[in-house]
Design a protein around this motif. Sequence first.
Motif, mmCIF file in Angstrom:
data_model
loop_
_atom_site.group_PDB
_atom_site.id
_atom_site.type_symbol
_atom_site.label_atom_id
_atom_site.label_comp_id
_atom_site.label_asym_id
_atom_site.label_seq_id
_atom_site.Cartn_x
_atom_site.Cartn_y
_atom_site.Cartn_z
ATOM 1 N N UNK A 230 0.838 -1.197 0.000
ATOM 2 C CA UNK A 230 0.000 0.000 0.000
ATOM 3 C C UNK A 230 0.877 1.253 0.000
ATOM 4 N N UNK A 231 0.311 2.354 -0.480
ATOM 5 C CA UNK A 231 1.056 3.611 -0.512
ATOM 6 C C UNK A 231 0.203 4.721 0.089
ATOM 7 N N UNK A 232 0.845 5.814 0.487
ATOM 8 C CA UNK A 232 0.080 6.960 0.950
ATOM 9 C C UNK A 232 -0.526 7.676 -0.254
ATOM 10 N N UNK A 233 -1.511 8.498 0.020
ATOM 11 C CA UNK A 233 -2.131 9.262 -1.061
ATOM 12 C C UNK A 233 -1.120 10.177 -1.749
ATOM 13 N N UNK A 234 -0.187 10.749 -0.974
ATOM 14 C CA UNK A 234 0.842 11.599 -1.572
ATOM 15 C C UNK A 234 1.732 10.791 -2.521
ATOM 16 N N UNK A 235 2.096 9.566 -2.114
ATOM 17 C CA UNK A 235 2.887 8.701 -2.991
ATOM 18 C C UNK A 235 2.101 8.318 -4.238
ATOM 19 N N UNK A 236 0.821 8.024 -4.058
ATOM 20 C CA UNK A 236 -0.030 7.676 -5.194
ATOM 21 C C UNK A 236 -0.067 8.843 -6.188
ATOM 22 N N UNK A 237 -0.207 10.056 -5.660
ATOM 23 C CA UNK A 237 -0.260 11.242 -6.512
ATOM 24 C C UNK A 237 1.015 11.401 -7.319
ATOM 25 N N UNK A 238 2.156 11.244 -6.670
ATOM 26 C CA UNK A 238 3.442 11.370 -7.372
ATOM 27 C C UNK A 238 3.595 10.317 -8.461
ATOM 28 N N UNK A 239 3.253 9.061 -8.137
ATOM 29 C CA UNK A 239 3.440 7.979 -9.104
ATOM 30 C C UNK A 239 2.496 8.118 -10.292
ATOM 31 N N UNK A 240 1.274 8.574 -10.035
ATOM 32 C CA UNK A 240 0.341 8.753 -11.152
ATOM 33 C C UNK A 240 0.808 9.891 -12.056
ATOM 34 N N UNK A 241 1.318 10.974 -11.458
ATOM 35 C CA UNK A 241 1.868 12.057 -12.259
ATOM 36 C C UNK A 241 3.029 11.578 -13.123
ATOM 37 N N UNK A 242 3.915 10.766 -12.544
ATOM 38 C CA UNK A 242 5.044 10.234 -13.308
ATOM 39 C C UNK A 242 4.565 9.332 -14.451
ATOM 40 N N UNK A 243 3.570 8.489 -14.153
ATOM 41 C CA UNK A 243 3.071 7.565 -15.173
ATOM 42 C C UNK A 243 2.477 8.311 -16.362
ATOM 43 N N UNK A 244 1.878 9.461 -16.086
ATOM 44 C CA UNK A 244 1.251 10.255 -17.145
ATOM 45 C C UNK A 244 2.192 11.311 -17.712
ATOM 46 N N UNK A 245 3.419 11.405 -17.136
ATOM 47 C CA UNK A 245 4.384 12.432 -17.533
ATOM 48 C C UNK A 245 3.782 13.824 -17.388
ATOM 49 N N UNK A 246 3.159 14.035 -16.248
ATOM 50 C CA UNK A 246 2.556 15.326 -15.938
ATOM 51 C C UNK A 246 3.024 15.777 -14.558
ATOM 52 N N UNK A 247 3.171 17.064 -14.389
ATOM 53 C CA UNK A 247 3.500 17.588 -13.067
ATOM 54 C C UNK A 247 2.261 17.523 -12.186
ATOM 55 N N UNK A 248 2.476 17.565 -10.879
ATOM 56 C CA UNK A 248 1.361 17.594 -9.925
ATOM 57 C C UNK A 248 1.465 18.854 -9.086
ATOM 58 N N UNK A 249 0.335 19.242 -8.516
ATOM 59 C CA UNK A 249 0.276 20.478 -7.750
ATOM 60 C C UNK A 249 0.984 20.299 -6.400
#
Length: 301
Positions: A230-249
């Motif tokens: 399992x991951x924290x929501x912050x980790x999930x946010x970072x990994x999803x941004x990386x997967x989509x090659x998009x920055x996150x807020x």
Amino acid sequence: MNGMAIIVTGSSGLLGSALVRALRADGARVVRLVRRPPRGDDESFWDPGKGIVDRAALEGAEAVVHLAGAGIGDRRWNDAYRREIVRSRVEGTRTLVTALTGLSARPPALLSSSAIGFYGDTGDRAVDETAPAGAGFLAQEVVVPWEAETAPAEEAGIRVARLRTGLVLSGRGGMLAQILPVFRLGLGAPLGSGRQYWSWISIDDWVLAVQYILKNQEVSGPVNLTAPEPVTNAEFTRELGKALRRSTMPLAVPGFVLRTALGGFAEEGVLTGQRVLPRRLLDSGYTFRHTRLNDALAAVL
């Protein structure tokens, strides 16, 4: 899985449709319980609200996979929708189990949908299937009475597995599909504190795990359908941004904004965390296809 039928409820949903495709590809004969007039020999009518189910379709089946129920995160929670969430699960399971226990040739296995909401907010504490029920609406008013409806099937000698499912990752539906447009715009951000754990599973592993449980007669009782990491929501946010090659807020979405937009679902479905481990699957020998979030996101996207 050739021969007798496997009965599936909730087969038009994200998980049910994926499971039916996989079972049929594996050679199984699948009969879908539907709430409209059947369109062929592979469908049978049921109306869980009225306690109606075609028992002839269930007689002598190989197994039943029960997935029907109103979506937890499909709509903003209000009092009426909370009642619908409970009613659809309790009444549906009761109708199905009553029919199964009244058969002369009962299916040997019932796999009944459940949720990791059973554990409530676990904070940083990792839990497995031995943990008790937590507090809150999802735990005490939804999952506990929902799972209790399967008890008569166990007493009648049917092997029952309660599928406590976490966040299923799929690009075709569920929470991930809902948040993808925001992340693709570069507007993805942690939710609330971002420290809450999200216990996820790829849709491929969810389907494979259900097939594994169908075939493995030693697996019964509560089974956590979550990946081992399992991951924290912050980790999930970072990994999803990386997967989509998009920055996150850099700034998180405040909890009060989520509560205003989502109602009660924000508190228990987004801001509450469950750090849930799939101990029963691992101990029984199941091998996950995706154990790391970045690999799972790459696969489903």
